[in-house]
Design a protein around this motif. Structure first.
Motif, PDB file in Angstrom:
ATOM      1  N   HIS A 153     -24.217   1.848  17.700  1.00 51.66           N
ATOM      2  CA  HIS A 153     -24.424   3.422  17.754  1.00 51.66           C
ATOM      3  C   HIS A 153     -25.054   3.781  19.308  1.00 51.66           C
ATOM      4  N   THR A 154     -24.887   5.271  19.278  1.00 57.80           N
ATOM      5  CA  THR A 154     -25.617   5.647  20.455  1.00 57.80           C
ATOM      6  C   THR A 154     -26.963   5.312  20.628  1.00 57.80           C
ATOM      7  N   GLY A 155     -27.495   5.646  19.367  1.00 56.17           N
ATOM      8  CA  GLY A 155     -29.162   5.308  19.599  1.00 56.17           C
ATOM      9  C   GLY A 155     -29.097   3.554  19.032  1.00 56.17           C
ATOM     10  N   GLN A 156     -30.391   3.072  19.216  1.00 52.24           N
ATOM     11  CA  GLN A 156     -30.577   1.474  19.193  1.00 52.24           C
ATOM     12  C   GLN A 156     -31.862   1.509  18.000  1.00 52.24           C
ATOM     13  N   LEU A 157     -31.789   0.613  17.206  1.00 55.61           N
ATOM     14  CA  LEU A 157     -32.917   0.315  16.191  1.00 55.61           C
ATOM     15  C   LEU A 157     -33.466  -1.113  16.250  1.00 55.61           C
ATOM     16  N   VAL A 158     -34.649  -1.278  16.276  1.00 63.50           N
ATOM     17  CA  VAL A 158     -35.386  -2.803  16.454  1.00 63.50           C
ATOM     18  C   VAL A 158     -36.300  -2.784  15.385  1.00 63.50           C
ATOM     19  N   VAL A 159     -36.506  -3.590  14.710  1.00 65.27           N
ATOM     20  CA  VAL A 159     -37.565  -3.951  13.727  1.00 65.27           C
ATOM     21  C   VAL A 159     -38.406  -4.968  14.064  1.00 65.27           C
ATOM     22  N   LEU A 160     -39.739  -5.008  14.384  1.00 68.42           N
ATOM     23  CA  LEU A 160     -40.625  -6.032  14.523  1.00 68.42           C
ATOM     24  C   LEU A 160     -41.765  -6.275  13.530  1.00 68.42           C
ATOM     25  N   GLY A 161     -41.950  -7.734  13.410  1.00 72.02           N
ATOM     26  CA  GLY A 161     -42.952  -7.967  12.372  1.00 72.02           C
ATOM     27  C   GLY A 161     -44.163  -8.474  12.993  1.00 72.02           C
ATOM     28  N   PHE A 162     -45.153  -7.584  12.775  1.00 75.65           N
ATOM     29  CA  PHE A 162     -46.546  -7.982  12.923  1.00 75.65           C
ATOM     30  C   PHE A 162     -47.336  -8.565  11.910  1.00 75.65           C
ATOM     31  N   LYS A 163     -48.576  -8.802  12.028  1.00 78.63           N
ATOM     32  CA  LYS A 163     -49.442  -9.786  11.059  1.00 78.63           C
ATOM     33  C   LYS A 163     -49.126  -9.146   9.614  1.00 78.63           C
ATOM     34  N   ASN A 164     -49.452  -8.018   9.332  1.00 77.09           N
ATOM     35  CA  ASN A 164     -49.519  -7.379   8.047  1.00 77.09           C
ATOM     36  C   ASN A 164     -48.690  -6.221   7.947  1.00 77.09           C
ATOM     37  N   PHE A 165     -47.826  -5.878   8.863  1.00 75.87           N
ATOM     38  CA  PHE A 165     -47.146  -4.398   8.815  1.00 75.87           C
ATOM     39  C   PHE A 165     -45.717  -4.819   9.907  1.00 75.87           C
ATOM     40  N   LEU A 166     -44.727  -3.920   9.461  1.00 78.55           N
ATOM     41  CA  LEU A 166     -43.583  -3.887  10.317  1.00 78.55           C
ATOM     42  C   LEU A 166     -43.847  -2.627  11.389  1.00 78.55           C
ATOM     43  N   ALA A 167     -43.242  -2.742  12.609  1.00 76.26           N
ATOM     44  CA  ALA A 167     -42.968  -1.710  13.249  1.00 76.26           C
ATOM     45  C   ALA A 167     -41.704  -1.514  13.663  1.00 76.26           C
ATOM     46  N   THR A 168     -41.026  -0.024  13.764  1.00 78.88           N
ATOM     47  CA  THR A 168     -39.861   0.315  14.139  1.00 78.88           C
ATOM     48  C   THR A 168     -39.682   0.734  15.471  1.00 78.88           C
ATOM     49  N   LEU A 169     -38.677   0.574  16.366  1.00 80.15           N
ATOM     50  CA  LEU A 169     -38.508   0.828  17.717  1.00 80.15           C
ATOM     51  C   LEU A 169     -37.079   1.398  17.704  1.00 80.15           C
ATOM     52  N   GLN A 170     -37.186   2.810  17.780  1.00 81.82           N
ATOM     53  CA  GLN A 170     -35.907   3.698  17.747  1.00 81.82           C
ATOM     54  C   GLN A 170     -35.632   4.102  19.265  1.00 81.82           C
ATOM     55  N   THR A 171     -34.612   3.915  19.905  1.00 87.37           N
ATOM     56  CA  THR A 171     -34.501   4.295  21.325  1.00 87.37           C
ATOM     57  C   THR A 171     -33.132   4.684  21.558  1.00 87.37           C
ATOM     58  N   GLY A 172     -32.949   5.767  22.750  1.00 87.51           N
ATOM     59  CA  GLY A 172     -31.474   6.139  23.102  1.00 87.51           C
ATOM     60  C   GLY A 172     -31.739   7.117  24.284  1.00 87.51           C
ATOM     61  N   LYS A 173     -30.582   7.743  24.851  1.00 86.23           N
ATOM     62  CA  LYS A 173     -30.673   8.749  25.757  1.00 86.23           C
ATOM     63  C   LYS A 173     -30.560  10.038  25.151  1.00 86.23           C
TER      64      LYS A 173
END
Length: 344
Positions: A238-258
């Protein structure tokens, strides 16, 4: 020989690369720091080299970084080169026993990064990677608020973290730098900007993504003092990107694009059971405008707090820290060991 920085009162700096970012984000800052002196400049383009040296009063110039590294008066170097040449140039500098600040990312893969870390340790020199957002005063305020919330439980447990970075125009109409119409002839093709296992067709996209958005992953690791696991990645469909990161007790999403943003759109929102901390990041070259922070407290008495942040610039504070850390033999907040984790 002994590292001269242990005995000196000023740090003698050599600049390697005098392009747009080299001048605006680095050279202009180091020129104004009282505890250092920019003594030399290495730049392949002769017209650019001579004009920049004259513009900033740099006494020595070299056509190659290898020539600059023979100068015993130079204690530390700032490396701002095209990405394929960052790794091999830094390796030469470390082996010449010069302290180094290089632009990020340090390299394109973990094998290359390990070579640089080993060289820094073998030669007993300091090596920093330019994740300047760690020095933003707004980021520091957000980290202090986050650390307090985690220690006291005042905002409850973290439910999730949502980070976004939509690349706009981060240059903010800059001025004051020297521009020429020359093209450089480099002596080699440099190092690969991507791991060997990645198909060649994705190398440029991988390099561009790492160059821009490793700032965000580095920032998340700094805020939470933790290296996350990678739970999910979609960077290609897709034009935008999505990454899901796992920390100790929660998830973090990273959404990026131009996007066609006139400045920059980047924030980190940390949602707790009893409140939120939101960090708004400025365009990188917007001088003396730090990140802003909002803290929302829920519960019976609800309040919203915006901590006062001084007018300051992350790039300038990074340069000051680089000089101080070498002169006073302090640990580096943006050490190469930290930068290495972005390419693992």
């Amino acid at each position: 020989k002994e590292i001269r920085s242990r005995l000196m009162s000023k740090l003698n700096i050599g600049m390697i690369g005098a392009g747009f970012i080299g001048q605006l984000a680095h050279l202009m800052n180091f020129i104004e720091i009282p505890d250092c002196k920019v003594q030399a400049l290495a730049e392949f383009k002769p017209e650019l080299r001579n004009k920049v040296a004259a513009r900033f009063g740099i006494p020595k110039t070299y056509a190659s970084h290898l020539d600059l590294l023979q100068d015993d008066e130079i204690d530390a170097v700032v490396v701002v080169t095209p990405r394929p040449f960052t790794g091999p140039t830094v390796l030469d500098c470390l082996n010449a026993r010069k302290h180094v600040l290089s632009e990020k990312p340090m390299v394109g893969c973990s094998e290359q990064g390990k070579r640089l870390l080993d060289a820094a340790n073998a030669n007993n020199v300091k090596y920093a990677v330019g994740y300047m957002k760690r020095f933003d005063e707004g980021v520091e305020a957000a980290k202090n608020a986050l650390d307090e919330a985690l220690q006291t439980g005042s905002l409850g447990d973290i439910l999730s973290v949502h980070a976004t970075c939509y690349m706009g125009n981060s240059y903010c109409n800059p001025y004051g730098h020297v521009v020429t119409q020359e093209s450089a002839e480099y002596p080699s093709v440099g190092w690969s900007i991507a791991p060997k296992w990645l198909p060649e067709e994705y190398h440029q996209r991988f390099g561009a993504y790492l160059n821009t958005y490793s700032h965000v992953t580095n920032l998340l690791r700094y805020l939470f003092d933790h290296t996350p696991s990678i739970e999910f990645v979609n960077l290609t469909n897709h034009t935008g990107q999505l990454v899901v990161l796992g920390f100790k007790n929660f998830l973090a999403t990273l959404q990026t694009g131009k996007m066609s943003h006139r400045g920059w759109s980047e924030e980190v929102r940390i949602t707790f059971t009893d409140g939120e901390i939101t960090l708004f990041l400025p365009p990188a070259l917007l001088r003396n405008v730090p990140a802003s922070v909002e803290i929302y407290r829920a519960g019976k008495i609800q309040e919203q707090i915006r901590p006062y942040i001084n007018w300051s610039w992350a790039f300038r504070r990074q340069a000051e820290a680089f000089v101080t850390d070498i002169l006073e033999q302090k640990p580096m907040r943006n050490s190469a060991e930290e930068g290495f984790k972005e390419v693992l």
